[in-house]
Each structure stands twice: as C-alpha cells, then as structure tokens.
Design a protein around this motif. Sequence first.
Motif, PDB file in Angstrom:
ATOM      1  N   ILE A  75       0.849  -1.199   0.000  1.00  0.00           N
ATOM      2  CA  ILE A  75       0.000   0.000   0.000  1.00  0.00           C
ATOM      3  C   ILE A  75       0.881   1.243   0.000  1.00  0.00           C
ATOM      4  O   ILE A  75       2.066   1.164   0.328  1.00  0.00           O
ATOM      5  N   PRO A  76       0.333   2.423  -0.363  1.00  0.00           N
ATOM      6  CA  PRO A  76       1.131   3.656  -0.386  1.00  0.00           C
ATOM      7  C   PRO A  76       1.723   4.007   0.969  1.00  0.00           C
ATOM      8  O   PRO A  76       1.157   3.706   2.018  1.00  0.00           O
ATOM      9  N   LEU A  77       2.868   4.666   0.919  1.00  0.00           N
ATOM     10  CA  LEU A  77       3.629   5.000   2.125  1.00  0.00           C
ATOM     11  C   LEU A  77       2.831   5.865   3.097  1.00  0.00           C
ATOM     12  O   LEU A  77       2.807   5.600   4.306  1.00  0.00           O
ATOM     13  N   GLY A  78       2.181   6.921   2.601  1.00  0.00           N
ATOM     14  CA  GLY A  78       1.435   7.821   3.477  1.00  0.00           C
ATOM     15  C   GLY A  78       0.306   7.125   4.214  1.00  0.00           C
ATOM     16  O   GLY A  78       0.053   7.386   5.393  1.00  0.00           O
ATOM     17  N   ILE A  79      -0.377   6.216   3.514  1.00  0.00           N
ATOM     18  CA  ILE A  79      -1.487   5.481   4.131  1.00  0.00           C
ATOM     19  C   ILE A  79      -0.964   4.524   5.203  1.00  0.00           C
ATOM     20  O   ILE A  79      -1.546   4.403   6.293  1.00  0.00           O
ATOM     21  N   ALA A  80       0.140   3.836   4.909  1.00  0.00           N
ATOM     22  CA  ALA A  80       0.720   2.921   5.896  1.00  0.00           C
ATOM     23  C   ALA A  80       1.136   3.669   7.160  1.00  0.00           C
ATOM     24  O   ALA A  80       0.903   3.201   8.277  1.00  0.00           O
ATOM     25  N   LEU A 125      -7.692  -0.923  -1.840  1.00  0.00           N
ATOM     26  CA  LEU A 125      -6.341  -1.100  -1.325  1.00  0.00           C
ATOM     27  C   LEU A 125      -6.165  -2.564  -0.938  1.00  0.00           C
ATOM     28  O   LEU A 125      -7.136  -3.264  -0.633  1.00  0.00           O
ATOM     29  N   ASP A 126      -4.948  -3.019  -0.927  1.00  0.00           N
ATOM     30  CA  ASP A 126      -4.650  -4.395  -0.565  1.00  0.00           C
ATOM     31  C   ASP A 126      -5.016  -4.627   0.906  1.00  0.00           C
ATOM     32  O   ASP A 126      -4.432  -3.992   1.799  1.00  0.00           O
ATOM     33  N   PRO A 127      -5.980  -5.513   1.196  1.00  0.00           N
ATOM     34  CA  PRO A 127      -6.410  -5.727   2.587  1.00  0.00           C
ATOM     35  C   PRO A 127      -5.275  -6.194   3.493  1.00  0.00           C
ATOM     36  O   PRO A 127      -5.177  -5.767   4.645  1.00  0.00           O
ATOM     37  N   LEU A 128      -4.400  -7.070   2.974  1.00  0.00           N
ATOM     38  CA  LEU A 128      -3.294  -7.564   3.794  1.00  0.00           C
ATOM     39  C   LEU A 128      -2.336  -6.435   4.128  1.00  0.00           C
ATOM     40  O   LEU A 128      -1.813  -6.354   5.251  1.00  0.00           O
ATOM     41  N   GLY A 129      -2.117  -5.524   3.183  1.00  0.00           N
ATOM     42  CA  GLY A 129      -1.261  -4.370   3.451  1.00  0.00           C
ATOM     43  C   GLY A 129      -1.817  -3.504   4.561  1.00  0.00           C
ATOM     44  O   GLY A 129      -1.072  -3.005   5.415  1.00  0.00           O
ATOM     45  N   LEU A 130      -3.154  -3.324   4.568  1.00  0.00           N
ATOM     46  CA  LEU A 130      -3.796  -2.536   5.621  1.00  0.00           C
ATOM     47  C   LEU A 130      -3.653  -3.213   6.985  1.00  0.00           C
ATOM     48  O   LEU A 130      -3.354  -2.559   7.987  1.00  0.00           O
ATOM     49  N   ILE A 131      -3.849  -4.530   7.008  1.00  0.00           N
ATOM     50  CA  ILE A 131      -3.728  -5.285   8.260  1.00  0.00           C
ATOM     51  C   ILE A 131      -2.297  -5.221   8.788  1.00  0.00           C
ATOM     52  O   ILE A 131      -2.064  -5.033   9.988  1.00  0.00           O
ATOM     53  N   LEU A 132      -1.316  -5.348   7.883  1.00  0.00           N
ATOM     54  CA  LEU A 132       0.085  -5.288   8.297  1.00  0.00           C
ATOM     55  C   LEU A 132       0.439  -3.918   8.872  1.00  0.00           C
ATOM     56  O   LEU A 132       1.190  -3.817   9.851  1.00  0.00           O
TER      57      LEU A 132
END
Length: 281
Positions: A75-80, A125-132
Amino acid sequence: MVSITTGASLAKSIFPIIGSQLTTALRLGLAAVVLSILFRSWQHHPSREELKRILPYGAALAGMNLLFYLSIARIPLGIALALEFTGPLAVALYGTRQRQDLLWVLFAVTGVALLLPITDLSAPLDPLGLILALAAGVFWGIYILAGRRLALIGQETGMRGGIMVAWGMLTAALVVAPVGLITSTAVHMNARLWMQAFGVGVLSSAVPYSLEMVALKQLPTRIFGILTSLEPVVGALSGFIFLSERLSWMQALAIALIVIASAGSTYVESRRKHVEAMALP
C-alpha cells in the motif's frame, strides 16, 4: 521526518530486487553498526536488569519495522504511516476518562474507516497491506511502552539514551536477520545495492533517532509530539515525489483526520499535565 520517509521510499524502491524482509534486516543491521560506532556502545555492557528492558524494546522495534516494510510493499507510504500511527495514539488515549478525548477517538476511527475497504467511499487497497500497517501500529505502541521502561532503568543505572538505542537496534537486527535470510531468494549484492541499503539504514534509523534525541532536549514534549504527528503527511509527499504514489481525495482526508487526532490528543494531554503540575503545592 523527512529523513525517515525518504529512507522508506528508498527502501521500497529496492523491494523488487531483494525483498522487504531482507531490506528490513539490512536496515536494522547497518543502523546498529552506525549507532554502535557513534555512541561506542561496546564500552557499556548491559547488566541483567538492563537486558530485561533492552530485549523487549529491541523485539518491538523489530516487529514494528518488519511489519511496516511488509505493508508499504502493498500500500502507499502515506497510508501505511497513517494506519501505523493508531498504535501510539491508542497508547496516548488508553484509560482516558475525559469527554473531549472522545473527539480524537472519533477522528481516528473515522480516518481508519475511510481507508479500510468497508464502505463504497473507500478506494481499493490491498487488505493484507492494511492489516500489516495496523499490526505495525500495535508493535509501535508496545515499542513506546518498552522504551519508557528502558528509559527508567537508564535513569537508575546511568546508561545514556544513545547507548540504549544502539543495543536495542542490535537486538532488533538479530531478531529480523533469520527472517530476512530465510525468505530472501538468491541475491547478488552489488556495490550499488549495498550503498542503497546503507542509505536506508542511515536515513531511516541512525539519523532520525539521533536528531530526535537532540530535538527532545531543545523542544517541549508537546511541540515535539505535534510535529511528529505530521509524519503521515510527509510520508504521503515523499511517496508522491520519489515513488509516484497518488492518493485519492478520500485517502488524503482520512490521513488528515488521523493526523488531527494524533496532534490534538498530544496537545490536550500535555496541557492537562501542565495544569496538574501547576496545581501541585
């Protein structure tokens, strides 16, 4: 913040070559070497009591960094960064009984909800990226609590902050190293990759941790906390400049809400402590 987010952007650019796990291991390992040289940590051998505080601190640092790098690979840097900020925000708001603090909780929850794929307004957005990213936030919260315990033992034993960070970074590097080596494919580390990995370690860890220690001596904690809350915004700009990551207006609004929640809770809490201190006889 510029150093941290630039380092993260540089790290993300080499993920396709060596992977996020090995990048994390190299970042922490090289940062540990730089910090050890800078603060001469080998001159202070931690006692058993100090090790009891250093090991959880380093493990939390390892988990936070590894999960964050795994998330920005998706996922994008700012969102992470915005999602990761929910960790320290939860620590700041834990146990609060003030009604006004519910406003910051509302801002944060709304911001996270706008990022998660649970409404029609959310961009895909990638759900796994959000969870991580959220999991990295959990480890960030643990890291803060472990850091406080480490700082307390440092005050008792006289161990300087830089030395504590250096030993914690070394612990984090040792925790992540097996993961990086096992999950990485055969990679030919040429001179350019080594220089990029060194740049990631210096920009993402050695420089910001050193600057933070200087800043904390010069700035009130309230101002420092509010400025730090802007990190997701700086991260979004860094992602746009170096990685061509473009956010939707809804994602930008979500990041803004989380930033407001973090800055607002920091300001109110510091003002509350100031008033309580002034009320003491």
